[in-house]
Design a protein around this motif. Structure first.
Motif, mmCIF file in Angstrom:
data_model
loop_
_atom_site.group_PDB
_atom_site.id
_atom_site.type_symbol
_atom_site.label_atom_id
_atom_site.label_comp_id
_atom_site.label_asym_id
_atom_site.label_seq_id
_atom_site.Cartn_x
_atom_site.Cartn_y
_atom_site.Cartn_z
ATOM 1 N N LEU A 294 -21.199 32.794 138.952
ATOM 2 C CA LEU A 294 -20.203 32.273 139.888
ATOM 3 C C LEU A 294 -20.846 31.364 140.931
ATOM 4 O O LEU A 294 -20.278 30.333 141.300
ATOM 5 N N ASN A 297 -21.191 27.568 140.493
ATOM 6 C CA ASN A 297 -20.029 26.683 140.585
ATOM 7 C C ASN A 297 -20.080 25.896 141.894
ATOM 8 O O ASN A 297 -20.101 26.468 142.985
ATOM 9 N N ASN A 299 -17.819 24.166 143.293
ATOM 10 C CA ASN A 299 -16.552 24.161 144.033
ATOM 11 C C ASN A 299 -16.237 25.505 144.687
ATOM 12 O O ASN A 299 -15.115 25.719 145.160
ATOM 13 N N GLU A 301 -15.530 28.260 147.141
ATOM 14 C CA GLU A 301 -15.079 28.219 148.531
ATOM 15 C C GLU A 301 -15.766 29.316 149.351
ATOM 16 O O GLU A 301 -16.362 30.241 148.816
ATOM 17 N N ALA A 304 -14.768 32.893 148.645
ATOM 18 C CA ALA A 304 -15.388 33.408 147.428
ATOM 19 C C ALA A 304 -16.848 33.773 147.692
ATOM 20 O O ALA A 304 -17.348 34.799 147.215
ATOM 21 N N LEU A 329 -11.120 38.444 139.497
ATOM 22 C CA LEU A 329 -10.225 37.402 139.994
ATOM 23 C C LEU A 329 -10.991 36.104 140.214
ATOM 24 O O LEU A 329 -10.512 35.011 139.848
ATOM 25 N N LEU A 330 -12.188 36.194 140.809
ATOM 26 C CA LEU A 330 -12.995 34.998 141.022
ATOM 27 C C LEU A 330 -13.433 34.387 139.695
ATOM 28 O O LEU A 330 -13.429 33.150 139.538
ATOM 29 N N GLU A 331 -13.799 35.216 138.760
ATOM 30 C CA GLU A 331 -14.206 34.705 137.447
ATOM 31 C C GLU A 331 -13.058 33.981 136.763
ATOM 32 O O GLU A 331 -13.247 32.933 136.137
ATOM 33 N N SER A 332 -11.832 34.502 136.914
ATOM 34 C CA SER A 332 -10.659 33.856 136.334
ATOM 35 C C SER A 332 -10.331 32.567 137.072
ATOM 36 O O SER A 332 -10.017 31.548 136.449
ATOM 37 N N GLU A 333 -10.419 32.584 138.396
ATOM 38 C CA GLU A 333 -10.076 31.423 139.212
ATOM 39 C C GLU A 333 -11.008 30.245 138.933
ATOM 40 O O GLU A 333 -10.585 29.088 138.894
ATOM 41 N N TYR A 334 -12.289 30.535 138.748
ATOM 42 C CA TYR A 334 -13.265 29.463 138.547
ATOM 43 C C TYR A 334 -13.664 29.281 137.086
ATOM 44 O O TYR A 334 -14.609 28.547 136.789
ATOM 45 N N GLY A 335 -12.931 29.920 136.208
ATOM 46 C CA GLY A 335 -13.156 29.695 134.776
ATOM 47 C C GLY A 335 -14.491 30.155 134.266
ATOM 48 O O GLY A 335 -15.084 29.519 133.383
#
Length: 340
Positions: A294, A297, A299, A301, A304, A329-335
């Motif tokens: 994570l 990434n 991007n 925020e 996160a 949730l973070l893994e899903s949000e940032y793909g």
């Protein structure tokens, strides 16, 4: 009558017997009759004020990297960069062109310099002939920590070995892994081996290695083991006290530890095993891998990052139900694909 020993002489340009500078043509035509004299010019010794000024300027040069490290530490601790940069690392890179590692070296170096400066006193050096220091513990220390009254009467034109301080960060970098008292002792030994001058980084490293070899403690840590961080006096580990870290490499006197925000070289004195079971260590390695994927990434925020920081400071070898949901949730949000 001969000049006093303290008077130095400087040769001036050659002159003929009538004190008129000789012409090159005259010398060529009459080489046998040309007379050349040398006039001595006295160069006065430094005054007391000039000696004082020189010593003050030398002290500023010595303390250059120390002042830089202290300033960086205050900028970081007071977060004085927050109005123009998100992180201290970005601020140092943009403002000074310093990498994260360079900043840590300067901060750690300033701590070591301070230990050496304040620890260089006669109670530590008493009886050591090589440094020429042999004084009472009760005498008042000067600003470098050297409390020898006899030094006040010493020849100020010569450096006092007991007051030799580091002049660049590389000279103290090998000392960062030692305790403050050891830093002082090793530095004084290095000064002696350098002939009473500022020792090079190589000389300091050699002294440290010899001491470490004599007091070598077997490194019993294993790759994959989960350890607890003990900050002590290591500024690079500031804010990580008690946090978990995973051993990724085992060295003679240190380990490379993988944490939630990167890898760090940590001395054995700054580590303590959690004594987790193999299965628990495996769980922590999986958590570490997920957090680091994570963090890659660009991007990500601040919210996160705050969650990841919290997970990087866990005191247990697992995620609670809420923590697992936040991470997913973070893994899903940032793909980020979950690899288990």
């Amino acid at each position: 009558m001969a000049k006093p020993p303290s008077t130095r002489k400087k040769a001036t340009s050659a002159t003929s017997s009538d004190d008129t500078p000789p012409d090159d043509q005259d010398l060529e035509e009459n080489p046998a009759t040309a007379t050349i004299t040398v006039t001595a010019v006295e160069i006065p010794e430094l005054t007391e004020q000039e000696i004082s000024d020189r010593l003050n300027l030398e002290r500023k040069v010595e303390r250059a990297f120390f002042e830089a490290g202290k300033a960086l530490m205050e900028l970081r601790d007071r977060r004085l960069y927050r109005s123009i940069h998100r992180t201290f690392e970005e601020y140092c890179r943009d403002r000074f062109g310093y990498t994260h590692r360079r900043v840590n070296y300067l901060i750690a170096g300033s701590v070591v310099f301070d230990n050496i400066a304040t620890g260089t006193n006669c109670s530590q050096n008493e009886g050591v002939d090589e440094t020429g220091t042999n004084c009472s513990q009760n005498e008042e220390a000067d600003e470098t920590g050297t409390n020898c009254s006899q030094n006040e009467e010493a020849d100020k034109t010569r450096p006092n070995p007991s007051r030799i301080l580091p002049t660049n960060e590389g000279q103290v970098r090998p000392l960062a892994q030692l305790e403050p008292q050891q830093q002082v002792e090793v530095w004084q030994r290095a000064v002696q081996e350098a002939g009473g001058k500022v020792p090079s980084a190589r000389i300091v490293t050699d002294v440290v290695q010899r001491i470490m070899e004599r007091t070598k403690v077997p490194n019993t840590y294993q790759i994959g083991e989960v350890c607890q961080i003990l900050v002590k006096d290591n500024p690079e580990l500031r804010g990580k006290g008690g946090c978990w870290a995973i051993v990724s490499a085992v060295n003679d006197f240190s380990c490379t530890l993988r944490m939630w925000d990167g890898e760090y070289g940590v001395g054995l004195q700054h580590m303590k095993s959690f004594n987790y079971l193999p299965a628990e260590c495996e769980q922590m390695r999986e958590i570490c891998d997920r957090i680091n994927r994570l963090r890659e990434n660009e991007n990500l925020e601040e919210a996160a990052r705050a969650v990841l920081k919290h997970l990087g400071e866990l005191k247990q070898p697992y995620l609670t139900g809420v923590e697992e949901k936040l991470l997913m949730l973070l893994e899903s949000e940032y793909g980020v694909r979950i690899i288990l």
